[in-house]
Scaffold this motif. Structure first.
Motif, mmCIF file in Angstrom:
data_model
loop_
_atom_site.group_PDB
_atom_site.id
_atom_site.type_symbol
_atom_site.label_atom_id
_atom_site.label_comp_id
_atom_site.label_asym_id
_atom_site.label_seq_id
_atom_site.Cartn_x
_atom_site.Cartn_y
_atom_site.Cartn_z
ATOM 1 N N ALA A 1 -5.949 -5.215 2.892
ATOM 2 C CA ALA A 1 -6.086 -5.124 1.438
ATOM 3 C C ALA A 1 -5.177 -3.997 0.970
ATOM 4 C CB ALA A 1 -7.526 -4.840 1.054
ATOM 5 N N TYR A 2 -4.525 -4.203 -0.146
ATOM 6 C CA TYR A 2 -3.625 -3.196 -0.691
ATOM 7 C C TYR A 2 -4.056 -2.827 -2.095
ATOM 8 C CZ TYR A 2 -0.593 -4.268 3.216
ATOM 9 O OH TYR A 2 -0.092 -4.440 4.480
ATOM 10 N N GLY A 3 -3.705 -1.630 -2.478
ATOM 11 C CA GLY A 3 -4.027 -1.147 -3.809
ATOM 12 C C GLY A 3 -3.029 -0.083 -4.221
ATOM 13 N N THR A 4 -3.230 0.434 -5.417
ATOM 14 C CA THR A 4 -2.370 1.483 -5.945
ATOM 15 C C THR A 4 -3.220 2.715 -6.198
ATOM 16 O OG1 THR A 4 -1.019 -0.196 -7.017
ATOM 17 C CG2 THR A 4 -0.712 2.052 -7.750
ATOM 18 N N LEU A 5 -2.790 3.836 -5.637
ATOM 19 C CA LEU A 5 -3.457 5.117 -5.831
ATOM 20 C C LEU A 5 -2.841 5.786 -7.051
ATOM 21 C CD1 LEU A 5 -5.289 7.460 -4.852
ATOM 22 C CD2 LEU A 5 -3.345 8.234 -3.486
ATOM 23 N N ARG B 1 -11.372 4.188 2.044
ATOM 24 C CA ARG B 1 -10.563 4.822 3.083
ATOM 25 C C ARG B 1 -9.194 4.163 2.997
ATOM 26 N NH1 ARG B 1 -11.151 8.045 7.168
ATOM 27 N NH2 ARG B 1 -13.426 7.969 7.054
ATOM 28 N N ILE B 2 -8.171 4.968 2.723
ATOM 29 C CA ILE B 2 -6.824 4.442 2.557
ATOM 30 C C ILE B 2 -5.945 4.880 3.715
ATOM 31 C CG2 ILE B 2 -6.983 4.365 0.041
ATOM 32 C CD1 ILE B 2 -5.127 6.937 0.116
ATOM 33 N N ARG B 3 -4.893 4.091 3.963
ATOM 34 C CA ARG B 3 -3.861 4.442 4.931
ATOM 35 C C ARG B 3 -2.540 4.495 4.163
ATOM 36 N NH1 ARG B 3 -4.179 0.509 9.088
ATOM 37 N NH2 ARG B 3 -5.793 1.844 9.969
ATOM 38 N N ALA B 4 -1.823 5.592 4.324
ATOM 39 C CA ALA B 4 -0.571 5.781 3.610
ATOM 40 C C ALA B 4 0.510 4.848 4.161
ATOM 41 C CB ALA B 4 -0.116 7.227 3.720
ATOM 42 N N ARG C 1 1.601 2.899 -3.692
ATOM 43 C CA ARG C 1 0.964 1.762 -3.023
ATOM 44 C C ARG C 1 0.389 2.227 -1.688
ATOM 45 N NH1 ARG C 1 2.814 -3.331 -0.153
ATOM 46 N NH2 ARG C 1 1.344 -4.889 -0.891
ATOM 47 N N VAL C 2 -0.866 1.816 -1.391
ATOM 48 C CA VAL C 2 -1.554 2.200 -0.159
ATOM 49 C C VAL C 2 -2.266 0.979 0.418
ATOM 50 C CG1 VAL C 2 -1.898 4.609 -0.826
ATOM 51 C CG2 VAL C 2 -3.621 2.921 -1.422
#
Length: 67
Positions: free
Chosen positions: A5-9, A33-36, A21-22
């Motif tokens: 899943a992707y999103g915008t921080l 929990r995001i991954r850079a 984008r993360v």
């Protein structure tokens, strides 16, 4: 949550709003929990994530991308 899943921080600062984008790898009731993917600035003073590093961020700071 799906495998990828992707999103915008979104971060607000004195110099304006920045968006990065993360990848979203997990969630708790109030945080993702995001991954850079690229070098990513997080909230706080001079806190950066290098590609592949993970961090917890508030859900209100993320906009999810449509699948």
């Amino acid at each position: 949550m799906t495998d990828r899943a992707y999103g915008t921080l979104h971060l607000d600062s004195y110099s304006g709003r920045s968006s990065t984008r993360v990848e979203i790898v997990g969630e708790t009731p109030k945080r993702y929990r995001i991954r850079a993917i690229t070098t990513t600035r997080t909230a706080g003073r001079l806190l950066y994530l290098e590609p592949g590093q993970e961090a917890l961020v508030p859900k209100r700071a993320i906009t999810l991308e449509a699948a």
